[in-house]
Write an enzyme that holds these catalytic residues in place. Structure first.
Site, PDB file in Angstrom:
ATOM      1  N   PHE A   7      30.082  34.746  59.089  1.00  0.00           N
ATOM      2  CA  PHE A   7      30.990  35.404  60.000  1.00  0.00           C
ATOM      3  C   PHE A   7      31.153  36.685  59.254  1.00  0.00           C
ATOM      4  CE2 PHE A   7      32.598  32.452  63.380  1.00  0.00           C
ATOM      5  CZ  PHE A   7      32.126  31.029  62.601  1.00  0.00           C
TER       6      PHE A   7
ATOM      7  N   THR B 207      27.382  28.902  59.041  1.00  0.00           N
ATOM      8  CA  THR B 207      27.561  30.122  60.023  1.00  0.00           C
ATOM      9  C   THR B 207      28.272  31.293  59.097  1.00  0.00           C
ATOM     10  OG1 THR B 207      27.785  28.941  62.051  1.00  0.00           O
ATOM     11  CG2 THR B 207      28.393  31.057  62.176  1.00  0.00           C
TER      12      THR B 207
END
Ligand code: PEP
Ligand code: MN
Length: 631
Positions: free
Chosen positions: A535, A533
């Site tokens: 960010f 992921t």
């Protein structure tokens, strides 16, 4: 003329250039833009531009053909944003200024201030020196009125605006007021313009009742030439043969000014119409036509107002106007500006170590302690950072905007499940927040349960829907388990701990398991181990400056013509700019229209990037840089 400087210009070359131009008789103004630095050379001096073009450190020279120079779009392509206290006027935001025509008493202005703030106004207005047609009408409270206005501004947290009518009052206004207003009747009071311009403060310049748009811009030029960089223009109605309304509000002035000038343009529908019930439709029309904001008269008791009662809105009418503007803003791709509740005590911070000694950095994230966002947070920020858990992504944005946290961290995309569109949409809705950094972390999911539980005990699994969908390969092996979406992975662990039932499990990080002292029944249950992921770190751009950024995130919509996306990609290809991401999204509020998200590498030579952005601005609609940062 506008002299665009080379990115690598040496200080000595710049000094030589300035001396050369000043000797020719030009006045020089330096403007450091986001992408390039320019020198504005202002003066009516005939000269061959090639003489300047060949000087070292000069990228290019652009002539200004308009009689107004500093106010013209030729001089400055980007919209001017005027900083006023904690808000900004101009750019992708709508700012509503509201308050009574005149300050009548301390109590009156305090009451109106709280009321308009409550409804969403960002600046408080109130006249203390009223230029009235009749010498027998109420003339304003003078200095006392300014004092009350300042007090009301402070009490409500709103910056203030008031009209200045005399050069003798400049010191007094500087003490009390944030934006100085030049009234319509004084638009061509050149001595006043010179003196007020020299203060360097933001000025709202109202269009004279019989002034052309060119006259207005020439008056703005006076202000800019005498020192201030911050002029807000205001259309407030002009004299025509029509008598039904007090003035004729010239809405067409908005797109005309937008094309000719970089300065923000406001509209005053109160003086523009003179009739209370016409203020709302004309105010909305002005916003729809592209105005950067409105200045509106509001009174708690218009029927007993000492001036302009018939055009002053009742509080509930103002509330309705604000609601309608809120609904209109996303269609225009804009955000209604709100002043932050608190500001970070650290003040302006530079670089990626944005903290003063002895003070801890506060960073907001969505979810509970030990959520993946918090893991990412601590991989980006130093240990002595305070992580602030917040329930929703929007709360992360709000807390940064309102200064309760210095920065926020939000997930933008996952390698398995794609973009987190909600956060892309929020980035557009919060134009004052920019991406200042990024952190990609690998997501390893674990099946977590009470210390006494075994896999055979499990009947229910709680987790964030993203996590559940990333573990379908594992979960499909247990078709009888109930999969229950929860707002946060770590929160799900806390929840099953509280429930104390051995049949419950959660999917979360190893850190979350440890944090709640739970048992990890199975490690690494994500379907695809290439589960990452990305960010991003968001902050108010004025507090964080990233040195030598190497990546940029852009968003734009293409012009509605064949091959327009191809044209954009061609620009990037021709400049050898590496594209990292290209994704399209429907535009909220505009059915069937798409916008594009693009991430690019910023080349070592920054000027290549800024030149590409210049071309892209022509090839796209509403190009926005969401942030320039270090990958
Ligand atoms: C005002 O805004 O208080 C005012 C007097 O407006 P104008 O100068 O546009 O008449
Ligand atoms: Mn008025």
């Amino acid at each position: 003329m506008v002299v665009v400087l080379d990115h690598n210009i040496k200080e000595s070359e710049k000094e030589n250039l300035i001396v050369f131009l000043e000797q020719k008789g030009f006045r020089i103004k330096e403007i450091r833009g986001e992408e390039e630095t320019i020198l504005g050379a202002v003066g009516l001096i005939p000269m061959d531009l090639r003489e300047v073009e060949i000087l070292p450190g000069v990228a290019r020279v652009i002539p200004i053909t308009k009689p107004y120079k500093l106010a013209s779009r030729e001089f400055k392509k980007e919209d001017t944003c005027v900083p006023v206290g904690t808000i900004k006027i101009g750019g992708p935001r709508i700012v509503i200024i509201a308050g009574p025509c005149a300050v009548e008493s301390k109590q009156q202005i305090l009451e109106v201030a709280h009321l308009v703030k409550e409804s969403g106004a960002a600046v408080l207005r109130g006249g203390a020196y009223k230029p009235r047609t009749s010498p027998y009408s109420f003339q304003g409270l003078g200095e006392e009125g300014l004092k009350y206005l300042k007090e009301a501004g402070e009490a409500s947290g709103l910056p203030t605006i008031s009209e200045i009518v005399s050069t003798e009052h400049t010191d007094m206004f500087s003490d009390y007021i944030d934006i100085l207003q030049i009234g319509a009747r004084n638009m061509q009071n050149f001595e006043l313009l010179k003196k007020v311009g020299s203060l360097g403060k933001p000025v709202m310049l109202k269009r004279g009742p019989a002034a052309t748009i060119q006259d207005l811009l020439m008056s703005a030029e006076y202000l800019l030439a005498h020192g201030t960089d911050y002029v807000i223009l205001c259309e407030r109605g002009i004299r025509t043969f029509e008598t039904y309304t007090r003035n004729t509000l010239d809405i067409s002035a908005i797109p005309v000014v937008k094309k000719l000038s970089h300065l923000p343009i406001f509209v005053d529908p109160s003086h523009g119409t003179g009739i209370r019930e016409k203020v709302l439709p004309m105010g909305l029309a002005a916003i729809a036509a592209g105005a950067d904001g409105l200045i509106v008269e509001v009174h708690t008791d218009p029927d007993s107002a000492l001036s302009d009662g018939p055009q002053s809105l009742y509080p509930e009418q103002f509330e309705k106007l604000m609601r309608d503007i809120e609904a209109l803003a996303p269609v225009l791709g804009k955000e209604v500006a709100k002043p932050p509740e608190h500001l970070p005590s650290t003040g302006p911070l530079i670089s990626t170590a944005p903290i003063r000694t002895g003070e801890r950095l506060q960073v907001g994230f969505q979810g509970e302690k030990a959520a993946f966002s918090e893991n990412a947070l601590f991989r980006y920020f130093p240990e002595e950072t305070d992580s602030v858990p917040l329930p929703e992504f929007r709360d992360v944005f709000n807390s940064v905007l309102e200064g309760r946290t210095h920065c926020g961290i939000i997930p933008l995309e996952n390698t398995l499940t794609g973009s987190i569109h909600q956060n892309y949409d929020l980035l557009l809705q919060y134009p004052d927040l920019k991406i200042i950094g990024e952190k990609t972390i690998r997501i390893i999911h674990n099946l977590i349960a009470l210390p006494s539980a075994e896999i055979k005990d499990i009947k229910r699994v709680y987790s964030h829907p993203q996590a559940l969908s990333q573990c379908t390969g594992f979960l499909d092996r247990f078709p009888n388990w109930e999969k229950i979406p929860f707002y946060d992975t770590a929160g799900a662990v806390g929840f099953i701990l509280k429930k104390g039932n051995r049949a419950n499990a959660a999917i979360a990080s190893e850190e979350a398991g440890k944090f709640y002292k739970m048992k990890i029944l199975k490690e690494g249950i994500e379907t695809n181990s290439r589960n990452y992921t990305r960010f991003v770190i968001i902050a108010r751009e004025e507090y964080f400056k990233v040195r030598e950024p190497n990546k940029a995130s852009l968003v734009f919509s293409t012009l509605n013509k064949p091959g327009s996306l191809y044209e954009v990609l061609k620009v990037l290809a021709e400049k050898s700019i590496n594209m990292k991401k290209l994704e399209s999204r429907p535009i909220p509020g505009k059915p069937w229209e798409e916008m594009f998200y693009v991430d690019v590498d910023i080349p070592k030579k920054f000027s290549i990037f800024s030149a590409a952005i210049d071309v892209l601005k022509k090839e796209t609609e509403d190009l926005r840089i969401l942030g320039m940062y270090k990958a």
